[in-house]
Design an enzyme around this catalytic site. Structure first.
Site, short mmCIF file in Angstrom:
data_model
loop_
_atom_site.label_atom_id
_atom_site.label_comp_id
_atom_site.label_asym_id
_atom_site.label_seq_id
_atom_site.Cartn_x
_atom_site.Cartn_y
_atom_site.Cartn_z
N CYS A 149 25.64 14.47 39.15
CA CYS A 149 25.09 14.25 40.50
C CYS A 149 26.02 14.82 41.56
O CYS A 149 25.64 14.95 42.71
CB CYS A 149 24.88 12.77 40.73
N GLU A 200 16.27 19.09 43.48
CA GLU A 200 17.39 18.99 42.54
C GLU A 200 16.97 19.60 41.20
O GLU A 200 15.94 19.21 40.64
CB GLU A 200 17.76 17.51 42.33
N PHE A 245 21.11 9.07 32.17
CA PHE A 245 21.61 9.65 30.92
C PHE A 245 22.90 10.44 31.10
O PHE A 245 23.64 10.66 30.13
CB PHE A 245 20.54 10.57 30.30
N LYS A 286 21.02 -2.10 31.50
CA LYS A 286 19.91 -1.39 30.87
C LYS A 286 20.28 0.09 30.91
O LYS A 286 20.11 0.78 31.91
CB LYS A 286 18.62 -1.65 31.65
P1 NAD Z 1 15.99 8.65 35.74
O1 NAD Z 1 15.70 8.23 37.14
O2 NAD Z 1 14.92 9.32 34.97
O3 NAD Z 1 16.41 7.37 34.85
C1 NAD Z 1 17.41 6.48 35.26
C2 NAD Z 1 17.13 5.10 34.68
O4 NAD Z 1 15.88 4.62 35.18
C3 NAD Z 1 17.02 5.09 33.16
O5 NAD Z 1 17.67 3.94 32.67
C4 NAD Z 1 15.52 5.04 32.91
O6 NAD Z 1 15.19 4.35 31.73
C5 NAD Z 1 14.98 4.33 34.12
N1 NAD Z 1 13.66 4.81 34.53
C6 NAD Z 1 13.16 6.07 34.41
N2 NAD Z 1 11.94 6.15 34.93
C7 NAD Z 1 11.64 4.93 35.41
C8 NAD Z 1 10.51 4.40 36.09
N3 NAD Z 1 9.45 5.13 36.38
N4 NAD Z 1 10.54 3.11 36.45
C9 NAD Z 1 11.62 2.34 36.19
N5 NAD Z 1 12.71 2.80 35.55
C10 NAD Z 1 12.74 4.07 35.17
O7 NAD Z 1 17.32 9.54 35.79
P2 NAD Z 1 18.01 10.36 34.62
O8 NAD Z 1 17.16 11.55 34.31
O9 NAD Z 1 18.40 9.47 33.52
O10 NAD Z 1 19.36 10.84 35.34
C11 NAD Z 1 19.45 11.98 36.14
C12 NAD Z 1 19.34 11.65 37.61
O11 NAD Z 1 20.35 10.71 37.97
C13 NAD Z 1 19.59 12.86 38.50
O12 NAD Z 1 18.63 12.86 39.53
C14 NAD Z 1 20.97 12.63 39.05
O13 NAD Z 1 21.25 13.23 40.30
C15 NAD Z 1 20.99 11.15 39.17
N6 NAD Z 1 22.36 10.63 39.24
C16 NAD Z 1 22.81 10.22 40.45
C17 NAD Z 1 24.10 9.76 40.59
C18 NAD Z 1 24.62 9.31 41.91
O14 NAD Z 1 25.71 8.79 41.94
N7 NAD Z 1 23.90 9.47 43.01
C19 NAD Z 1 24.94 9.72 39.46
C20 NAD Z 1 24.45 10.14 38.22
C21 NAD Z 1 23.13 10.59 38.13
#
Ligand code: NAD
Length: 496
Positions: A281, A382, A149, A173
């Site tokens: 991140c 985090e 997000f 997605k």
């Molecule tokens: P999230 O892991 O909850 O969701 C990411 C994606 O995975 C979404 O599209 C979601 O629909 C899907 N998803 C969620 N739960 C799932 C599951 N159980 N099984 C399969 N798919 C699933 O992450 P978020 O809350 O949207 O984003 C924040 C996180 O992203 C933070 O931890 C942040 O550090 C990380 N992030 C990392 C980077 C990087 O470059 N390393 C960059 C941006 C964000």
């Protein structure tokens, strides 16, 4: 209620699923739309379109692909304000910040415009007598991207422009929390001349993610999100024979050496810790104060937090907006509670932040902890909010050990005037992206973005040459004309 659908075959596609998820304005807490949570049938529709378009698109010459990307880049620039508003409206970050993130995404498109050059392989003449070898990079097929997000424009743009430039078709997605921008990005690509079906957007939750992971017609998966999901994606995708790059969470340390220029350091820390409400991140969540600079550092940050303007994105004065959701706000406040319980000193408390007229928004003020220790939950995990922890150490070596022992390895930075210390740091710190007097060392589009340890599962980082390699299969050709044919069969390995 406005409904956000899918984008398949060059147009909005309503899908057959009746399931939806609410999309909120984080500044007011009001629901502004709902997004379809697609089902298996909708996934099949997207996949069929992607497979069909791949056959055509992979045969378009790299130069002609580059021309479409170039049109796309111009359209993105012309529509930057609108794209940034879509980001801010559903994410809550300030408009300037959203614009910056869209710009960083457009830079990846700009990089991908160089695809004829980027795909050039290697050539060796006479690897043996009259034998030549060369390598080519061919597209993978249908590639998929699953995104978080916090950067609804930029993170998808780390993936699909490079993949599509390489000749693949791509299924995105996006996060169900802020899905609108992806649809607009896809519409603009069609407008730029991209054939239908090369870029499809399918909205949904875990059900669609699992369809992607299980399908043997998808060649690669790119993921960015939290570490537990990143690990799951990596393991499942690899188990099903896919190429996978899976970027996870982070805990980024900024080391402040006793000789650092304090004003510049505090300027850097303020934006890096509290910008985008800490939902980056690459946000700095730990400041490591080395030696006797700690008291002055903490006092300076404390003073500066009082000047931070926490406001809705519609207010141009805003330095930082709300968090993404009610649940995330509660989670971040819980972390602050836990920090207090575990004995850290709460110097600035952002809990219970209220803005008149926006009482139901997901706002929180900046928080600052001092005397944070390695075994505390707020240090180990985090938080993904505007909470900065100061850890005091006696020496530079202690600072490096602290960082190297942490389970995450996304970004880090050091503030110092000493070139020798900086050089030692960049060489010895076990982190993927490192800054020297730069608070958020995010690589430009022509370099590659990716961390180490729990911040990246898989071999390839995103965009830059790593991206080109991830989205292509290497083929090496060895050929001999025509002497060998005249000289008859050979039964041993040629060695000269
Ligand atoms: P999230 O892991 O909850 O969701 C990411 C994606 O995975 C979404 O599209 C979601 O629909 C899907 N998803 C969620 N739960 C799932 C599951 N159980 N099984 C399969 N798919 C699933 O992450 P978020 O809350 O949207 O984003 C924040 C996180 O992203 C933070 O931890 C942040 O550090 C990380 N992030 C990392 C980077 C990087 O470059 N390393 C960059 C941006 C964000």
């Amino acid at each position: 209620m406005k409904k956000i659908h899918n984008y398949i075959d060059g147009k909005i596609s309503e899908g057959s699923s009746k399931k939806t998820s609410p999309v909120y304005d984080p500044s007011t807490g009001e629901q502004i739309s709902e997004v379809i949570l697609s089902n298996k049938n909708d996934f099949e529709t997207a996949l069929t379109s992607s497979l069909k378009s791949f056959n055509e698109w992979s045969n378009v010459t790299p130069l002609n692909r580059s021309r479409i990307l170039s049109n796309y880049k111009n359209l993105l620039n012309n529509n930057k304000e609108e794209l940034a508003s879509l980001v801010s409206m559903e994410h809550g970050k300030t408009l300037e910040d959203a614009k910056g993130s869209v710009t960083r995404g457009i830079e990846v498109v700009e990089f991908a415009c160089g695809i004829p050059h980027l795909l050039k392989g290697e050539f060796s003449q006479n690897v043996g007598t009259n034998i030549d070898s060369w390598s080519i990079r061919q597209p993978m097929g249908v590639c998929a991207g699953i995104t978080p997000f916090n950067f609804p424009a930029m993170v998808p743009m780390w993936m699909y422009p490079v993949s599509i430039a390489c000749g693949n078709s791509f299924i995105l997605k996006p996060s169900e929390k802020d899905p609108s921008c992806s649809i607009r990005l896809a519409q603009l690509f069609t407008e730029a001349g991209l054939p239908s079906g090369v870029f499809n957007v399918i909205n949904g939750d875990k059900e669609i993610v699992d369809c992607i992971l299980e399908s043997n017609r998808i060649s690669s998966v790119s993921f960015v999100g939290s570490t537990p999901v990143a690990k799951y994606i990596y393991e499942e995708a690899a188990k099903n024979g896919k190429r996978v790059q899976s970027l996870g969470g982070a805990k980024n340390h900024l080391v402040v050496m006793p000789d650092a220029n304090l004003n510049q350091t505090v300027d850097g820390i303020m934006g890096a810790a509290y910008g985008s409400a800490g939902e980056r991140c690459m946000a700095v969540s730990v400041a490591v104060a080395v030696g006797n600079i700690a008291d002055e550092l903490v006092n300076n940050i404390k003073t500066r937090t009082q000047e931070l303007k926490v406001l809705p994105w519609t207010n141009n004065e805003a330095d930082m907006g709300p968090l993404i959701s009610k649940e995330h706000l509660a989670k971040v406040e819980d972390y602050i509670d836990k920090g207090v319980q575990e004995g850290a000193s709460l110097v600035v408390d952002g809990r219970g932040y209220n803005i008149q007229g926006y009482e139901n928004g997901y706002f929180i003020g900046p928080s600052l902890f001092d005397n944070v220790k390695e075994n505390m939950t707020i240090y180990k995990e985090e938080i993904f909010g505007p909470v900065l922890s100061v850890v005091r150490v006696n020496s530079y070596d202690e600072a490096v050990n602290l960082i190297n022992n942490h389970s995450f390895g996304n970004g880090t930075s050091i503030y110092t005037q000493d070139g020798d210390v900086a050089r030692h740091f960049t060489t010895n710190v076990k982190i993927g992206m490192v800054g020297v007097n730069v608070p958020i060392p995010v690589p430009m589009a022509f370099h590659s973005f990716g961390g180490w340890k729990g911040s990246l599962f898989g071999a390839h980082a995103m965009h830059g040459m790593e991206g080109i390699h991830f989205y292509t299969k290497l083929k090496t050709v060895t050929s001999r004309w025509p002497n060998s044919i005249r000289s008859g069969a050979e039964f041993k390995m040629p060695t000269n």
